[in-house]
Design an enzyme around this catalytic site. Structure first.
Site, PDB file in Angstrom:
ATOM      1  N   TYR A 267       0.841  -1.204   0.000  1.00 50.35           N
ATOM      2  CA  TYR A 267       0.000   0.000   0.000  1.00 50.35           C
ATOM      3  C   TYR A 267       0.874   1.250   0.000  1.00 50.35           C
ATOM      4  O   TYR A 267       1.897   1.311   0.696  1.00 50.35           O
ATOM      5  CB  TYR A 267      -0.927   0.011   1.211  1.00 50.35           C
ATOM      6  CG  TYR A 267      -1.988  -1.057   1.161  1.00 50.35           C
ATOM      7  CD1 TYR A 267      -3.101  -0.924   0.345  1.00 50.35           C
ATOM      8  CD2 TYR A 267      -1.867  -2.216   1.924  1.00 50.35           C
ATOM      9  CE1 TYR A 267      -4.078  -1.905   0.287  1.00 50.35           C
ATOM     10  CE2 TYR A 267      -2.837  -3.205   1.874  1.00 50.35           C
ATOM     11  CZ  TYR A 267      -3.941  -3.048   1.054  1.00 50.35           C
ATOM     12  OH  TYR A 267      -4.895  -4.033   0.987  1.00 50.35           O
ATOM     13  N   HIS A 309     -11.197   0.125  -3.542  1.00 51.94           N
ATOM     14  CA  HIS A 309     -10.156   0.801  -2.770  1.00 51.94           C
ATOM     15  C   HIS A 309      -8.923  -0.063  -2.544  1.00 51.94           C
ATOM     16  O   HIS A 309      -7.944   0.410  -1.968  1.00 51.94           O
ATOM     17  CB  HIS A 309     -10.719   1.238  -1.415  1.00 51.94           C
ATOM     18  CG  HIS A 309     -11.825   2.241  -1.531  1.00 51.94           C
ATOM     19  ND1 HIS A 309     -12.773   2.436  -0.544  1.00 51.94           N
ATOM     20  CD2 HIS A 309     -12.145   3.114  -2.523  1.00 51.94           C
ATOM     21  CE1 HIS A 309     -13.624   3.375  -0.926  1.00 51.94           C
ATOM     22  NE2 HIS A 309     -13.265   3.791  -2.123  1.00 51.94           N
ATOM     23  N   ASP A 310      -8.958  -1.313  -2.982  1.00 49.31           N
ATOM     24  CA  ASP A 310      -7.851  -2.239  -2.718  1.00 49.31           C
ATOM     25  C   ASP A 310      -6.975  -2.450  -3.955  1.00 49.31           C
ATOM     26  O   ASP A 310      -6.302  -3.470  -4.073  1.00 49.31           O
ATOM     27  CB  ASP A 310      -8.393  -3.588  -2.229  1.00 49.31           C
ATOM     28  CG  ASP A 310      -7.355  -4.360  -1.422  1.00 49.31           C
ATOM     29  OD1 ASP A 310      -6.640  -3.733  -0.621  1.00 49.31           O
ATOM     30  OD2 ASP A 310      -7.254  -5.595  -1.586  1.00 49.31           O
ATOM     31  N   ALA A 311      -6.951  -1.491  -4.858  1.00 49.89           N
ATOM     32  CA  ALA A 311      -6.174  -1.622  -6.097  1.00 49.89           C
ATOM     33  C   ALA A 311      -4.729  -1.193  -5.852  1.00 49.89           C
ATOM     34  O   ALA A 311      -4.265  -0.155  -6.315  1.00 49.89           O
ATOM     35  CB  ALA A 311      -6.813  -0.787  -7.202  1.00 49.89           C
TER      36      ALA A 311
END
Length: 432
Positions: A267, A309-311
């Site tokens: 992230y 949102h987890d890309a």
């Protein structure tokens, strides 16, 4: 302390040796591989050279082959090894990994590529390379996965996939599903519902199918039902089914591996890659780069408008085809924004903003400038997608209802998509 070693194979060719000494990894290319006219780097972060790569250089690629988070910890407990011991995990799991990589003890060689007959059998070694599963056996394996991720420790099974979600590599042939054994290449990934994430199978199927309707290059998906239970069946883009019935592995690596970033830092807010680094990597890796840059832009815009949102950087990959590196098909797309318990922060910033509602046209301009893209063209493409997506989504939902495959999760996904697209169009129009 005597170093432990695993040999690293690319298909049936020895690439090099992975070693562990005093808890640290090292990787060195084999001399015959370096001398070969067809030698290619295992990773963008591991260029061809005779000198050994130390732990800092080697770990991102090899740790990136392994499962993450609670799944990794569970496997380690089951195998009685430390969750931090990448080498030991690769020793136990590294027979069938993402891409063309296989890790074996010195003296062992990879199994020959399995050749499947029309009836689903494996030519010459029926029953030895694949354990074919009826519905009852498949359901039993799905029940075991949370307790025994990737079926770690089962005889003949050495499977590894990155990520923290329960999943299982399988062979699909002539309508049958089987468990690959003894180094046999899988063809698909089977994903059960994510615990605590309502309708995850339908959500991912819908989002991936919507991306395909938008003409994005995506991994093929379908919902596979067993005794009323929905599973997501994903076709592996890093496997090639040849005309003679052989399954051939294609090499790939995710963007974290290619950039030399360990998986625990995937992230951006933890120090992982940002969008600008992803576009820069594509420019370095692909020739010509323009079509791949546009495909990556479309994928990022789609994820933002959809509410994925987890890309993060491990959800984008390079696929090494005959013509060279290309951007791999889109995968692992889920509308996370519909789940209040999940974060509203995107995995990568858009122009300095993590929260979609904070993104204004000036932030899209900063995003474009940092990524080496035309701000005007980016906003034009964003406006086009924001106009098209709701229409395509409405059509897909209507078709899904007509086919009787609907799920309650589709309603909030559709509402969220409409809201984000309307907000984006309104802000772009005011900015113009």
């Amino acid at each position: 302390m005597t170093p432990r070693e695993l040999q690293v194979w690319w298909d049936a060719r020895l690439v090099g040796t992975l070693s562990q000494q005093d808890g640290r990894l090292g990787f060195v290319y084999a001399a015959p591989w370096l001398e070969s006219a067809t030698a290619r780097p295992l990773s963008m972060s591991l260029p061809l050279r005779a000198e050994i790569f130390d732990d800092r250089a080697a770990r991102p690629f090899f740790a990136g082959l392994l499962p993450e988070g609670a799944m990794r910890a569970s496997i380690a407990r089951m195998l009685h090894i430390s969750a931090r011991n990448d080498f030991a995990l690769l020793d136990r799991l590294g027979g069938e990994c993402a891409g063309a990589v296989t890790l074996l003890e010195p003296g062992q060689t990879p199994a020959e590529e399995a050749t499947f007959t029309r009836d689903g059998g494996e030519g010459g070694e029926e029953g030895e390379r694949v354990r074919w599963l009826d519905d009852a056996a498949l359901l039993q394996l799905m029940e075991e996965l949370p307790r025994r991720p990737l079926l770690a420790g089962e005889a003949g099974v050495r499977l590894s996939l990155a990520g923290a979600q329960d999943k299982l590599p399988v062979v699909v042939w002539e309508g049958r599903i089987g468990l690959p054994l003894h180094g046999t290449a899988s063809t698909h990934i089977l994903k059960p519902a994510i615990a605590g994430v309502e309708g995850s199978v339908c959500n991912e199927w819908f989002c991936m199918t919507l991306a395909a309707r938008l003409k994005l290059h995506t991994a093929a998906v379908q919902v596979h039902r067993v005794a009323g239970r929905a599973l997501l069946l994903v076709t592996r883009y890093d496997r090639q089914r040849l005309a003679n019935g052989t399954i051939h592995r294609l090499h790939q690596e995710d963007f974290c591996q290619a950039l030399g970033v360990p998986p625990e830092y995937k992230y951006q807010n933890e120090g992982g890659p940002d969008a600008a680094q992803c576009f820069s990597l594509l420019r370095q890796a692909t020739r010509p780069s323009a079509p791949h840059l546009l495909a990556l832009l479309d994928a990022m815009l789609f994820n933002a408008l959809l509410g994925n949102h987890d890309a993060h950087a491990k959800n984008f990959s390079l696929l090494y085809a005959a013509q060279g590196a290309v951007l791999a098909p889109l995968y692992d797309v889920l509308c996370t924004a519909v789940y209040p318990e999940l974060t509203d922060r995107m995995a990568m910033k858009i122009g300095g903003r993590y929260v979609f509602e904070d993104v204004m046209p000036r932030h899209w301009e900063r995003f474009a400038t940092a990524s080496g893209l035309s701000a005007a063209q980016l906003k034009k493409r964003l406006a086009t997608l924001a106009a098209r997506l709701p229409v395509l989504a409405e059509t897909l939902v209507a078709e899904t209802i007509q086919q009787g495959e609907t799920h309650a999760i589709l309603t909030p996904i559709l509402e969220e998509l409409h809201r984000r697209c309307a907000l984006t169009r309104a802000r772009l129009e005011r900015g113009a």
